[in-house]
Design a protein around this motif. Structure first.
Motif, PDB file in Angstrom:
ATOM      1  N   GLU A  23       0.830  -1.194   0.000  1.00  0.00           N
ATOM      2  CA  GLU A  23       0.000   0.000   0.000  1.00  0.00           C
ATOM      3  C   GLU A  23       0.867   1.247   0.000  1.00  0.00           C
ATOM      4  OE1 GLU A  23      -2.416   0.523   3.472  1.00  0.00           O
ATOM      5  OE2 GLU A  23      -0.783   0.058   4.853  1.00  0.00           O
ATOM      6  N   VAL A  24       0.286   2.321  -0.467  1.00  0.00           N
ATOM      7  CA  VAL A  24       0.906   3.643  -0.385  1.00  0.00           C
ATOM      8  C   VAL A  24      -0.054   4.534   0.377  1.00  0.00           C
ATOM      9  CG1 VAL A  24       1.844   5.613  -1.654  1.00  0.00           C
ATOM     10  CG2 VAL A  24       2.046   3.298  -2.616  1.00  0.00           C
ATOM     11  N   LYS A  25       0.405   5.083   1.496  1.00  0.00           N
ATOM     12  CA  LYS A  25      -0.459   5.898   2.340  1.00  0.00           C
ATOM     13  C   LYS A  25      -0.525   7.342   1.832  1.00  0.00           C
ATOM     14  CE  LYS A  25       0.642   3.252   6.532  1.00  0.00           C
ATOM     15  NZ  LYS A  25       1.831   2.508   6.103  1.00  0.00           N
ATOM     16  N   GLU A  26      -1.472   8.075   2.348  1.00  0.00           N
ATOM     17  CA  GLU A  26      -1.626   9.490   2.013  1.00  0.00           C
ATOM     18  C   GLU A  26      -0.337  10.246   2.314  1.00  0.00           C
ATOM     19  OE1 GLU A  26      -3.484  12.837   0.624  1.00  0.00           O
ATOM     20  OE2 GLU A  26      -4.580  10.954   0.864  1.00  0.00           O
ATOM     21  N   GLY A  27       0.189  10.964   1.320  1.00  0.00           N
ATOM     22  CA  GLY A  27       1.378  11.784   1.510  1.00  0.00           C
ATOM     23  C   GLY A  27       2.678  11.011   1.603  1.00  0.00           C
ATOM     24  N   GLU A  28       2.671   9.716   1.292  1.00  0.00           N
ATOM     25  CA  GLU A  28       3.863   8.883   1.424  1.00  0.00           C
ATOM     26  C   GLU A  28       4.610   8.786   0.101  1.00  0.00           C
ATOM     27  OE1 GLU A  28       4.930   4.672   3.637  1.00  0.00           O
ATOM     28  OE2 GLU A  28       3.104   4.778   2.440  1.00  0.00           O
ATOM     29  N   PHE A  29       5.928   8.675   0.212  1.00  0.00           N
ATOM     30  CA  PHE A  29       6.809   8.508  -0.955  1.00  0.00           C
ATOM     31  C   PHE A  29       7.375   7.094  -0.883  1.00  0.00           C
ATOM     32  CE2 PHE A  29       9.498  11.251  -3.923  1.00  0.00           C
ATOM     33  CZ  PHE A  29       9.993  10.190  -4.626  1.00  0.00           C
ATOM     34  N   VAL A  30       6.917   6.228  -1.780  1.00  0.00           N
ATOM     35  CA  VAL A  30       7.330   4.824  -1.785  1.00  0.00           C
ATOM     36  C   VAL A  30       8.102   4.542  -3.071  1.00  0.00           C
ATOM     37  CG1 VAL A  30       6.560   2.421  -1.789  1.00  0.00           C
ATOM     38  CG2 VAL A  30       5.375   4.108  -0.379  1.00  0.00           C
ATOM     39  N   ALA A  31       9.286   3.957  -2.928  1.00  0.00           N
ATOM     40  CA  ALA A  31      10.100   3.582  -4.086  1.00  0.00           C
ATOM     41  C   ALA A  31      10.052   2.074  -4.281  1.00  0.00           C
ATOM     42  CB  ALA A  31      11.540   4.042  -3.897  1.00  0.00           C
ATOM     43  N   ILE A  32      10.110   1.651  -5.542  1.00  0.00           N
ATOM     44  CA  ILE A  32      10.174   0.235  -5.896  1.00  0.00           C
ATOM     45  C   ILE A  32      11.445  -0.012  -6.678  1.00  0.00           C
ATOM     46  CG2 ILE A  32       9.126  -1.606  -7.254  1.00  0.00           C
ATOM     47  CD1 ILE A  32       6.426  -0.441  -6.720  1.00  0.00           C
ATOM     48  N   ILE A  33      12.225  -0.990  -6.224  1.00  0.00           N
ATOM     49  CA  ILE A  33      13.399  -1.431  -6.978  1.00  0.00           C
ATOM     50  C   ILE A  33      13.283  -2.932  -7.198  1.00  0.00           C
ATOM     51  CG2 ILE A  33      14.889   0.415  -6.090  1.00  0.00           C
ATOM     52  CD1 ILE A  33      16.152  -1.596  -4.191  1.00  0.00           C
ATOM     53  N   GLY A  34      13.981  -3.418  -8.208  1.00  0.00           N
ATOM     54  CA  GLY A  34      13.935  -4.851  -8.484  1.00  0.00           C
ATOM     55  C   GLY A  34      14.780  -5.177  -9.692  1.00  0.00           C
ATOM     56  N   PRO A  35      15.022  -6.455  -9.940  1.00  0.00           N
ATOM     57  CA  PRO A  35      15.814  -6.854 -11.099  1.00  0.00           C
ATOM     58  C   PRO A  35      15.158  -6.406 -12.401  1.00  0.00           C
ATOM     59  CG  PRO A  35      15.416  -8.713  -9.617  1.00  0.00           C
ATOM     60  CD  PRO A  35      14.525  -7.609  -9.167  1.00  0.00           C
ATOM     61  N   SER A  36      15.952  -6.248 -13.447  1.00  0.00           N
ATOM     62  CA  SER A  36      15.402  -5.939 -14.763  1.00  0.00           C
ATOM     63  C   SER A  36      14.432  -7.037 -15.184  1.00  0.00           C
ATOM     64  CB  SER A  36      16.524  -5.833 -15.794  1.00  0.00           C
ATOM     65  OG  SER A  36      17.370  -4.745 -15.506  1.00  0.00           O
ATOM     66  N   GLY A  37      13.294  -6.620 -15.742  1.00  0.00           N
ATOM     67  CA  GLY A  37      12.307  -7.594 -16.205  1.00  0.00           C
ATOM     68  C   GLY A  37      11.444  -8.172 -15.112  1.00  0.00           C
ATOM     69  N   SER A  38      11.438  -7.523 -13.929  1.00  0.00           N
ATOM     70  CA  SER A  38      10.673  -8.089 -12.812  1.00  0.00           C
ATOM     71  C   SER A  38       9.226  -7.610 -12.768  1.00  0.00           C
ATOM     72  CB  SER A  38      11.362  -7.761 -11.478  1.00  0.00           C
ATOM     73  OG  SER A  38      11.453  -6.362 -11.274  1.00  0.00           O
ATOM     74  N   GLY A  39       8.799  -6.848 -13.756  1.00  0.00           N
ATOM     75  CA  GLY A  39       7.376  -6.505 -13.817  1.00  0.00           C
ATOM     76  C   GLY A  39       7.026  -5.128 -13.297  1.00  0.00           C
ATOM     77  N   LYS A  40       8.018  -4.245 -13.106  1.00  0.00           N
ATOM     78  CA  LYS A  40       7.735  -2.926 -12.546  1.00  0.00           C
ATOM     79  C   LYS A  40       6.868  -2.079 -13.491  1.00  0.00           C
ATOM     80  CE  LYS A  40      12.185  -2.145 -11.969  1.00  0.00           C
ATOM     81  NZ  LYS A  40      12.701  -3.480 -12.341  1.00  0.00           N
ATOM     82  N   SER A  41       7.204  -2.098 -14.773  1.00  0.00           N
ATOM     83  CA  SER A  41       6.408  -1.332 -15.741  1.00  0.00           C
ATOM     84  C   SER A  41       5.020  -1.941 -15.914  1.00  0.00           C
ATOM     85  CB  SER A  41       7.128  -1.258 -17.084  1.00  0.00           C
ATOM     86  OG  SER A  41       8.326  -0.501 -16.976  1.00  0.00           O
ATOM     87  N   THR A  42       4.929  -3.270 -15.875  1.00  0.00           N
ATOM     88  CA  THR A  42       3.624  -3.936 -15.946  1.00  0.00           C
ATOM     89  C   THR A  42       2.746  -3.515 -14.774  1.00  0.00           C
ATOM     90  OG1 THR A  42       4.550  -5.854 -17.092  1.00  0.00           O
ATOM     91  CG2 THR A  42       2.455  -6.169 -15.950  1.00  0.00           C
ATOM     92  N   LEU A  43       3.353  -3.380 -13.591  1.00  0.00           N
ATOM     93  CA  LEU A  43       2.611  -2.939 -12.414  1.00  0.00           C
ATOM     94  C   LEU A  43       1.975  -1.571 -12.658  1.00  0.00           C
ATOM     95  CD1 LEU A  43       1.793  -3.073  -9.413  1.00  0.00           C
ATOM     96  CD2 LEU A  43       4.065  -2.148  -8.861  1.00  0.00           C
ATOM     97  N   PHE A  44       2.735  -0.642 -13.240  1.00  0.00           N
ATOM     98  CA  PHE A  44       2.193   0.688 -13.508  1.00  0.00           C
ATOM     99  C   PHE A  44       1.078   0.633 -14.555  1.00  0.00           C
ATOM    100  CE2 PHE A  44       5.553   4.012 -12.030  1.00  0.00           C
ATOM    101  CZ  PHE A  44       5.346   3.595 -10.722  1.00  0.00           C
ATOM    102  N   GLN A  45       1.212  -0.259 -15.534  1.00  0.00           N
ATOM    103  CA  GLN A  45       0.148  -0.411 -16.524  1.00  0.00           C
ATOM    104  C   GLN A  45      -1.142  -0.904 -15.873  1.00  0.00           C
ATOM    105  OE1 GLN A  45       1.711  -3.011 -19.545  1.00  0.00           O
ATOM    106  NE2 GLN A  45       3.350  -1.603 -20.123  1.00  0.00           N
ATOM    107  N   LEU A  46      -0.996  -1.781 -14.899  1.00  0.00           N
ATOM    108  CA  LEU A  46      -2.171  -2.281 -14.178  1.00  0.00           C
ATOM    109  C   LEU A  46      -2.797  -1.178 -13.319  1.00  0.00           C
ATOM    110  CD1 LEU A  46      -0.685  -5.725 -13.101  1.00  0.00           C
ATOM    111  CD2 LEU A  46      -2.530  -5.377 -14.760  1.00  0.00           C
ATOM    112  N   ILE A  47      -1.965  -0.427 -12.610  1.00  0.00           N
ATOM    113  CA  ILE A  47      -2.478   0.659 -11.770  1.00  0.00           C
ATOM    114  C   ILE A  47      -3.150   1.729 -12.626  1.00  0.00           C
ATOM    115  CG2 ILE A  47      -1.845   2.511 -10.168  1.00  0.00           C
ATOM    116  CD1 ILE A  47       0.445   0.704  -9.190  1.00  0.00           C
ATOM    117  N   GLY A  48      -2.565   1.985 -13.797  1.00  0.00           N
ATOM    118  CA  GLY A  48      -3.104   3.022 -14.675  1.00  0.00           C
ATOM    119  C   GLY A  48      -4.298   2.593 -15.499  1.00  0.00           C
ATOM    120  N   GLY A  49      -4.721   1.349 -15.374  1.00  0.00           N
ATOM    121  CA  GLY A  49      -5.909   0.888 -16.079  1.00  0.00           C
ATOM    122  C   GLY A  49      -5.680   0.517 -17.525  1.00  0.00           C
TER     123      GLY A  49
END
Length: 249
Positions: A23-49
């Motif tokens: 989760e990301v709380k109100e006013g919080e700054f959360v960073a995501i790191i991970g290996p290349s190809g681990s699905g970070k961009s896919t996650l944003f596509q899902l969040i963005g609809g």
């Protein structure tokens, strides 16, 4: 605020995300790191609809936003400014598409970030760092409850990148928008975030969560502290474990 609940995503036989929750709380700054190809961009596509889930739920202020576009502010790796539109027109394009352009608000933001004199200029007149500021202001002016930033400084040279990190922090300190920030840069995550989520290799789930202990407002000096170096090494080891595991039969 943003609640990711046990989501799954595959493309054919390729499983990209597996039971991912955070989760990301109100006013919080959360960073995501991970290996290349681990699905970070896919996650944003899902969040963005843009893409549909195979399982789980994505809630924004307790509302299911699966396949609902326009619910988040988004800043991509490249500025993606339209070369035939002026800087002011690029900033207001999202609101223009929604037939609610906020010209005065956009002008006020350009003034705040020192770009007011460029509002009638075209993107090719701006440096890479200046274009990224315009991209960020476009996301802010959209007035969404959370901003998703997808490696926004990765294409910049090191000096400009450090400048942009400090600039982003100064803007965020003033307004405390909720931010979900994807990066490959461990130092960047440590300097900017309240929490850092480390993803596993594909299929991605949460490997570790780190609470960043540095007080705010932050200064460049923390980068040279023993604590900063120790946490950087710890995060590096988490990522190295995932990379090494990828070669195990």
């Amino acid at each position: 605020m943003l609640n990711i609940q046990g989501i799954h995503k595959s493309f054919g036989s390729l499983q990209v995300i597996n039971n991912l929750s955070f989760e990301v709380k109100e006013g919080e700054f959360v960073a995501i790191i991970g290996p290349s190809g681990s699905g970070k961009s896919t996650l944003f596509q899902l969040i963005g609809g843009i893409s549909t889930l195979d399982g789980g739920a994505i809630l924004l202020d307790e509302e299911d936003i699966q396949l609902k576009r326009g619910t988040i502010g988004y800043m991509p790796q490249q500025p993606c400014l339209l070369p035939w539109r002026t800087i002011l027109e690029n900033v207001t394009i999202v609101e223009e598409l929604q037939q609610q352009p906020h010209i005065e608000q956009a002008q006020a933001w350009l003034e705040k970030v020192g770009l007011a004199q460029f509002e009638n200029a075209y993107p090719n007149a701006l440096s890479g760092g200046m274009q990224q500021r315009v991209s960020f202001i476009r996301a802010i002016v959209s007035d969404k409850p959370i901003l998703c930033l997808d490696e926004p400084f990765s294409a910049l040279d090191e000096f400009t990148r450090l400048e942009m990190q400090a600039w982003l922090l100064s803007i965020w300190e003033q307004h405390r928008k909720s931010i979900l920030f994807v990066t490959h840069n461990i130092e960047e995550a440590l300097f900017l975030a309240d929490r850092i989520l480390v993803l596993t290799k594909r299929p991605a789930t949460i490997k570790e969560e780190m609470i960043v202990p540095f007080e705010r407002p932050r200064s460049e000096g923390i980068r040279h502290s023993a604590k900063f170096y120790a946490l950087k090494q710890q995060l590096f080891n988490y990522l190295k474990e995932e990379k090494d595991d990828a070669y195990v039969d």
